[in-house]
Design an enzyme around this catalytic site. Structure first.
Site, PDB file in Angstrom:
ATOM      1  N   ARG A   1       0.662  -1.322  -0.143  1.00  0.00           N
ATOM      2  CA  ARG A   1      -0.093   0.092   0.026  1.00  0.00           C
ATOM      3  C   ARG A   1       0.690   1.482  -0.142  1.00  0.00           C
ATOM      4  NH1 ARG A   1       1.610   2.297   4.040  1.00  0.00           N
ATOM      5  NH2 ARG A   1       0.312   4.165   3.811  1.00  0.00           N
ATOM      6  N   GLY A   2       0.189   2.486  -0.048  1.00  0.00           N
ATOM      7  CA  GLY A   2       0.944   3.850  -0.160  1.00  0.00           C
ATOM      8  C   GLY A   2       1.315   3.876  -1.709  1.00  0.00           C
ATOM      9  N   ALA A   3       1.008   5.015  -2.161  1.00  0.00           N
ATOM     10  CA  ALA A   3       1.028   5.507  -3.554  1.00  0.00           C
ATOM     11  C   ALA A   3       2.235   4.992  -4.396  1.00  0.00           C
ATOM     12  CB  ALA A   3       0.511   6.873  -3.862  1.00  0.00           C
TER      13      ALA A   3
ATOM     14  N   ARG B   1      -6.965  -1.136  -7.670  1.00  0.00           N
ATOM     15  CA  ARG B   1      -7.294   0.154  -6.426  1.00  0.00           C
ATOM     16  C   ARG B   1      -7.303   1.345  -7.531  1.00  0.00           C
ATOM     17  NH1 ARG B   1      -4.179   1.002  -1.123  1.00  0.00           N
ATOM     18  NH2 ARG B   1      -6.254   1.921  -0.774  1.00  0.00           N
TER      19      ARG B   1
ATOM     20  N   GLN C   1      -3.249   2.930   9.545  1.00  0.00           N
ATOM     21  CA  GLN C   1      -1.851   3.091   8.914  1.00  0.00           C
ATOM     22  C   GLN C   1      -1.113   3.929  10.045  1.00  0.00           C
ATOM     23  OE1 GLN C   1      -4.830   3.518   7.216  1.00  0.00           O
ATOM     24  NE2 GLN C   1      -4.335   2.734   5.066  1.00  0.00           N
TER      25      GLN C   1
ATOM     26  N   ASP D   1      -2.168  10.800  -2.680  1.00  0.00           N
ATOM     27  CA  ASP D   1      -2.455   9.400  -3.828  1.00  0.00           C
ATOM     28  C   ASP D   1      -2.703  10.040  -5.088  1.00  0.00           C
ATOM     29  OD1 ASP D   1      -3.392   8.447  -0.830  1.00  0.00           O
ATOM     30  OD2 ASP D   1      -2.959   6.706  -2.387  1.00  0.00           O
TER      31      ASP D   1
ATOM     32  N   ASN E   1      -5.878  12.360  -0.758  1.00  0.00           N
ATOM     33  CA  ASN E   1      -5.225  11.453   0.180  1.00  0.00           C
ATOM     34  C   ASN E   1      -5.886  10.689   1.127  1.00  0.00           C
ATOM     35  OD1 ASN E   1      -2.591  10.788   0.879  1.00  0.00           O
ATOM     36  ND2 ASN E   1      -2.946  11.918   3.024  1.00  0.00           N
ATOM     37  N   LYS E   2      -5.281   9.859   1.843  1.00  0.00           N
ATOM     38  CA  LYS E   2      -6.400   9.241   2.814  1.00  0.00           C
ATOM     39  C   LYS E   2      -7.428   9.796   3.667  1.00  0.00           C
ATOM     40  CE  LYS E   2      -5.650   5.480   3.407  1.00  0.00           C
ATOM     41  NZ  LYS E   2      -6.531   4.713   2.665  1.00  0.00           N
TER      42      LYS E   2
HETATM   43  O1  MRU Z   1      -4.852   3.043   1.182  1.00  0.00           O
HETATM   44  P1  MRU Z   1      -3.447   3.532   1.432  1.00  0.00           P
HETATM   45  O2  MRU Z   1      -2.999   2.947   2.826  1.00  0.00           O
HETATM   46  O3  MRU Z   1      -2.792   2.861   0.191  1.00  0.00           O
HETATM   47  O4  MRU Z   1      -3.212   5.037   1.455  1.00  0.00           O
HETATM   48  C1  MRU Z   1      -2.085   5.622   1.801  1.00  0.00           C
HETATM   49  C2  MRU Z   1      -2.237   6.896   1.675  1.00  0.00           C
HETATM   50  O5  MRU Z   1      -3.131   7.717   1.699  1.00  0.00           O
HETATM   51  C3  MRU Z   1      -0.937   7.844   1.870  1.00  0.00           C
HETATM   52  O6  MRU Z   1      -0.872   8.748   2.647  1.00  0.00           O
HETATM   53  C4  MRU Z   1      -0.423   8.156   0.341  1.00  0.00           C
HETATM   54  O7  MRU Z   1      -0.556   7.175  -0.405  1.00  0.00           O
HETATM   55  C5  MRU Z   1       0.805   8.756   0.428  1.00  0.00           C
HETATM   56  S1  MRU Z   1       2.243   7.475   0.698  1.00  0.00           S
HETATM   57  C6  MRU Z   1       3.503   7.996   0.527  1.00  0.00           C
END
Ligand code: MRU
Length: 344
Positions: free
Chosen positions: A48-50, A91, A197, A238, A247-248
């Site tokens: 996970r994480g962009a 996703r 997270q 993201d 973002n999240k």
């Molecule tokens: O759903 P996730 O855990 O993949 O979402 C991640 C986020 O929203 C992070 O804040 C974002 O990807 C930045 S990661 C460097």
């Protein structure tokens, strides 16, 4: 996770990564041998994480290329297109996924020669993308550290750290670089419901690095800001579109609170997260499994049958963003708007 170990690695036709669903309780490294396995790991958020999602997407398609038995280029290319489709259906929100899949397909299409030549080119490109991510994040850290003062308390949301990237992080790159420069800073980590997270991953990696971190629940951020206890907010992204940062879920609330309290709100992300030809309304916000909301870990906390909404991301209008830190430098809101105008 040892500090020098990357979150994801390619080892002779196998992708090795840490399963983020079981952290911090267990450190389980998984071996993914097919694109389908990478796709499942993305869906289940083991990966996970962009930025990490982007590199995983590239590696996933590279696995298909590497293990392909196709003799004819036409058939081989079809396999790669199918693999890219599988990855793109995992996703919808982080643009890095689509950016990475398209970059790999472009490499494959533009490589002349035999199937073997294309295989090599695709694997090399995926490796290059992983190396680039690690390097870009260092630059984000270097630029962003200039915004952080000795004694600052930095609030962050979700995990935009080493675990969300190949190495070093984005929002946490800013924190790490400031810390490495000797600034005595403290991080406040939002727990980040529903998948936690912040509580599970951000605290884990900062504690490993010895950077002071304090965990709060999401609904405490306003209280701490009102007490003057937060100097800056730094989050990841993201997708950054021309009018907003996506973002999240929960980021928007933090941004509005920061605005109300005069706290600078910074977004740290690589340019691979930019999607400036789009507006927020064009982006699909992922809706995830209701069980993530009705349960806390594996424990049910809501009555059976309750209606649930579970958007995984939200939209923060650019007016709330003080600056975006990318590998090119610090884009203040005005600089960002100019960049959008030039690109239009
Ligand atoms: O759903 P996730 O855990 O993949 O979402 C991640 C986020 O929203 C992070 O804040 C974002 O990807 C930045 S990661 C460097």
């Amino acid at each position: 996770m040892a500090e020098s170990v990357r979150t994801i690695e390619w080892k002779d036709g196998v992708v090795v990564t840490i399963d983020q669903t079981v952290l911090p309780g267990k450190e389980v490294w998984i071996e993914l041998k097919t694109c389908q396995q990478v796709a499942s790991a993305l869906k289940e958020m083991k990966i996970r994480g962009a930025p990490l999602i982007g590199v995983a997407a590239a590696y996933g398609i590279a696995l298909t290329a590497y293990h392909s038995k196709a003799q004819k280029k036409e058939n081989f290319m079809r396999e790669l297109e199918d693999a890219a489709e599988t990855i793109k259906n995992t996703r919808p929100t982080a643009v890095n996924l689509f950016w990475a899949a398209d970059r790999i397909l472009k490499t494959a299409r533009e490589t002349r020669g035999s199937v073997e030549d294309v295989k090599k080119a695709v694997v090399a490109e995926a490796q290059k993308m992983a190396d680039e991510d690690a390097a870009v994040n260092r630059r984000i850290g270097k630029h962003g550290a200039k915004l952080i003062k000795d004694g600052d308390t930095v609030l962050t949301h979700c995990n935009a750290g080493r675990l969300a990237t190949v190495d070093y992080g984005t929002a946490l790159a800013v924190v790490r670089a400031a810390w490495e420069e000797g600034k005595r800073i403290r991080v406040i980590a939002d727990e980040t419901r529903p998948l936690l997270q912040g509580a599970r991953l951000t605290t884990f990696e900062l504690m490993r690095d010895g950077i002071p971190v304090t965990l709060i629940t999401d609904n405490m951020a306003g209280y701490f800001m009102s007490k003057g206890l937060i100097s800056k907010v730094v989050v990841g992204a993201d997708r950054i579109v021309c009018d907003a940062v996506i973002n999240k879920i929960g980021t928007y609330s933090v941004a509005v609170l920061a605005h109300e309290h005069g706290v600078p709100f910074y977004v740290a992300a690589p340019t691979s997260t930019f999607d400036l030809s789009k507006k927020a309304k064009d982006v699909t916000i992922e809706e995830r499994n209701p069980a993530e909301v009705t349960h806390f870990g594996s424990v049910r906390i809501a009555p059976e049958g309750v209606k649930v909404m579970n958007p995984a991301f939200d939209v923060t209008p650019i007016k709330y963003v003080t600056a975006i830190v990318c590998e090119e430098g610090v884009l203040t809101r005005n600089k960002f708007k100019n960049r959008v105008r030039k690109q239009a």
